[in-house]
Enzyme design. Structure first.
Site, mmCIF file in Angstrom:
data_model
loop_
_atom_site.group_PDB
_atom_site.id
_atom_site.type_symbol
_atom_site.label_atom_id
_atom_site.label_comp_id
_atom_site.label_asym_id
_atom_site.label_seq_id
_atom_site.Cartn_x
_atom_site.Cartn_y
_atom_site.Cartn_z
ATOM 1 N N SER A 190 0.847 -1.189 0.000
ATOM 2 C CA SER A 190 0.000 0.000 0.000
ATOM 3 C C SER A 190 0.888 1.246 0.000
ATOM 4 O O SER A 190 2.068 1.173 0.339
ATOM 5 C CB SER A 190 -0.909 0.011 1.228
ATOM 6 O OG SER A 190 -1.722 -1.136 1.272
ATOM 7 N N GLU A 193 -0.692 6.960 -2.288
ATOM 8 C CA GLU A 193 -0.774 8.400 -2.035
ATOM 9 C C GLU A 193 0.539 8.962 -1.494
ATOM 10 O O GLU A 193 0.614 10.122 -1.086
ATOM 11 C CB GLU A 193 -1.918 8.691 -1.059
ATOM 12 C CG GLU A 193 -3.287 8.702 -1.710
ATOM 13 C CD GLU A 193 -3.643 7.405 -2.407
ATOM 14 O OE1 GLU A 193 -3.823 7.427 -3.641
ATOM 15 O OE2 GLU A 193 -3.738 6.361 -1.742
ATOM 16 N N ASN A 277 -3.575 3.510 -8.432
ATOM 17 C CA ASN A 277 -3.447 4.753 -9.180
ATOM 18 C C ASN A 277 -1.996 5.146 -9.433
ATOM 19 O O ASN A 277 -1.108 4.811 -8.652
ATOM 20 C CB ASN A 277 -4.133 5.892 -8.424
ATOM 21 C CG ASN A 277 -3.513 6.114 -7.044
ATOM 22 O OD1 ASN A 277 -3.729 5.327 -6.129
ATOM 23 N ND2 ASN A 277 -2.750 7.178 -6.889
ATOM 24 N N ASP A 325 -8.373 8.856 -9.681
ATOM 25 C CA ASP A 325 -7.994 7.909 -8.629
ATOM 26 C C ASP A 325 -8.846 6.649 -8.669
ATOM 27 O O ASP A 325 -9.368 6.197 -7.652
ATOM 28 C CB ASP A 325 -8.067 8.542 -7.233
ATOM 29 C CG ASP A 325 -7.573 7.583 -6.148
ATOM 30 O OD1 ASP A 325 -6.506 6.978 -6.337
ATOM 31 O OD2 ASP A 325 -8.262 7.415 -5.125
#
Length: 606
Positions: A190, A193, A277, A325
């Site tokens: 993960s 962002e 993304n 996104d």
């Protein structure tokens, strides 16, 4: 990269591979409906149970059989797994694992609480969730928030081995559930962002040694693509299929994280998964040298890889040059012998975050069906499925909702779906009885304003302000639907006040179970969606329904514990409407219906 370089990289990957063998133990445990031995029920991720003791005629009589408090007040995603007389329960950070004895009043056999630096919480974008543990080779596999993968003895809870899969100081974290396939345990990463370079990694079940590591974006030797043999839409991808679609070396902080679900096809020896993304959310910063859109492969793609070597067989990018996104990390559900337009296919069905439901031939990666599974979706009009077209396989973007064409520092309004997609990671289910998919969805619009952002390791690399709300003319944020994957049509739809952030479960009893953000656990009739049962659990539900039997009695259960992206305002105490990547404002009224609290609720017939 030259062919010779790829050959050397591939040879190196294979040199470290362990002898392959079929993990019959996991397969057999999963085929026994008395267990719930994998997070999504089976390798195909159907979330279908053959149990039918609880059925449409008696599900209304369900009563609470037992409960368990996890002691954690953040979002509870995933579900326990059940093997024989033992149920294994996990929590969000600090990622405690409990083993309970179903044969002895659910007493705690052992518990394991890892020691993690709490600073990792600060780089977890969408709550401190964890999507569950996995079982294989007598071990329970836990993937911690700090990216430590640990193998625990399933009987004692003692550490057998552990390895580190990423670096939280760079924004890399662990939220996904591991998958055991053959002699390997596979995990993702993960941190999309935070500008990480996403990857999927396979480790040896025996000792935790790394077998292969495949990045989502970058040079061929890093992404393990063979320019001549790896295909996309039926054609070889060619040399440098990823790096040539990025400007300069942007791919190094290019995203493509792998925090969703991974399906396994033993027949083809392939693992299927999706990528997230591209970084940043500001598409203007990712444009080509000529200022025009550029695909940023292989972000937002489905990839099929050989489980022994990691080498990709095929890839299909669902949303090239992402402007919204629309992570492509949702589960891929595998169904055999599906007839479409007179031909039979083994397919992969993906209800994608971008709002299109895809039916894909899983041998070739060629899309057969692609239709909207929420009529409100407006960012694209359709997906071009004409093989002779120059835009084959690509969505046709409506310029009105293009955050790139409208430009940075311009607020593009009313885009559907919102960034959290028409469906996020909350898994759908497939019933072989009705041949339909049962899908928890988000019915959410957004305003999206990109702005320039500078990359710094471990710091947010988002570059957009987002607000979320119901689509125009709607008064609700979610639907639970039945989906026809052959014709690309909604068969029935049930409105929900909030997004349905809970994974579905279907059973041979003709029932589908799921939970709501307000905390209701519900059962519907598979055929028409009529509600048969509801129960208000202690907190909002973002966990996945599961079922098992013990002493010839069927049980069905679910975690409650509001949080996740949709519930991040409650979970993290946020109140600015644009916080939580836009979710806080969209779900502000949720606090009127539920509050924090992690628990497991298990039901049975009297």
């Amino acid at each position: 990269m030259q062919q010779r370089t790829f050959a050397i990289a591939l040879a190196g990957a294979m040199a470290f591979s362990l002898p392959a063998f079929a993990n019959d133990e996991v397969k057999k445990l999963s085929e026994d409906p008395n267990n719930w031995a994998q997070q999504n029920g089976d390798y195909a991720h159907t979330r279908f149970s053959k149990l039918d003791q609880i059925n449409v005629s008696n599900v209304k009589d369900l009563k609470v059989a037992w409960t368990f408090s996890t002691g954690v007040l953040r979002g509870h995603e995933g579900s326990p797994i059940v093997i024989g007389d033992t149920i294994y329960i996990h929590t969000p950070f600090p990622n405690t694992v409990y083993a309970l004895n179903l044969a002895d009043e659910n007493k705690i056999i052992w518990s394991y609480e890892p020691k993690q630096d709490p600073s990792v919480i600060g780089v977890m974008c969408c709550d401190t969730v964890n999507r569950g543990v996995a079982y294989g080779d007598g071990k329970i596999f836990l993937y911690q928030a700090d990216t430590t993968l640990v193998a625990l003895d399933s009987k004692t809870g003692k550490e057998v081995w552990k390895v580190t899969n990423g670096d939280p100081k760079r924004g890399e974290t662990g939220t996904s559930a591991p998958v055991v396939a053959k002699d390997k345990v596979i995990v993702g990463i993960s941190g999309g962002e935070y500008g990480v370079q996403g990857h999927l990694t396979a480790y040896s079940l025996k000792d935790g040694s790394r077998v292969w590591k495949a990045y989502s974006v970058g040079p061929d030797d890093q992404i393990l693509f063979d320019p001549e043999k790896t295909t996309s839409l039926g054609k070889p991808v060619g040399k440098d299929s990823s790096v040539k679609t990025w400007t300069s070396d942007q791919w190094k902080i290019g995203g493509g994280t792998t925090w969703g679900w991974y399906s396994f096809d033993p027949k083809r020896n392939l693992i299927y998964y999706g990528t997230g993304n591209p970084s940043t959310w500001n598409p203007a910063q990712r444009a080509g040298p000529d200022g025009k859109p550029i695909d940023q492969k292989w972000s937002l793609a489905i990839i099929a890889r050989d489980v022994d070597t990691g080498v990709a067989k095929w890839a299909y990018q669902l949303t090239p040059f992402d402007e919204w996104d629309y992570d492509a990390v949702n589960e891929s559900i595998l169904v055999d012998d599906v007839e479409i337009k007179g031909k039979t296919h083994d397919v992969l069905v993906r209800l994608d975050r971008n709002g299109f439901g895809y039916t894909i031939d899983r041998e070739t990666g060629i899309p057969l069906v692609a239709e909207k599974f929420d009529p409100a979706v407006n960012w694209a009009t359709e997906v071009d499925l004409d093989p002779k077209s120059a835009t084959y396989g690509r969505p046709k973007v409506d310029p009105k909702y293009s955050t790139f064409l409208n430009g940075p520092d311009v607020n593009t309004r009313g885009i559907v779906p919102a960034a959290l997609g028409t469906k996020d990671q909350q898994p759908a289910a497939y019933s072989p009885l009705t041949k339909l998919f049962y899908v928890p969805t988000n019915h959410v619009a957004m305003d999206y304003e990109p702005f320039k952002v500078t990359y710094a390791p471990g710091q947010p690399y988002v570059g957009s302000t987002v607000s979320m709300f119901p689509p125009e003319g709607s008064d609700h944020l979610g639907n639970f639907i039945a989906w026809d994957h052959v014709n690309g049509k909604i068969v029935w739809s049930k409105k929900e006040q909030f997004s349905v952030w809970s994974g579905a479960l279907v059973t041979a009893g003709g029932v589908v179970f799921y939970g709501t953000l307000e905390g209701y656990f519900k059962a519907l009739d598979l055929k028409d969606g009529s509600e048969l049962f509801r129960f208000k659990t202690p907190s909002g539900i973002i966990g996945n329904a599961f079922t098992y039997t013990h002493k010839d009695k069927q049980y069905v259960g679910v975690y409650s514990g509001v949080g996740g992206w949709a519930g991040i305002g409650l979970a993290a105490g946020l109140d600015n409407p644009t916080e939580g990547l836009g979710a806080v404002g969209g779900y502000a009224s949720l606090k009127q219906y539920t509050t924090l609290g992690g628990s497991l609720t298990v039901f049975s017939l009297p």
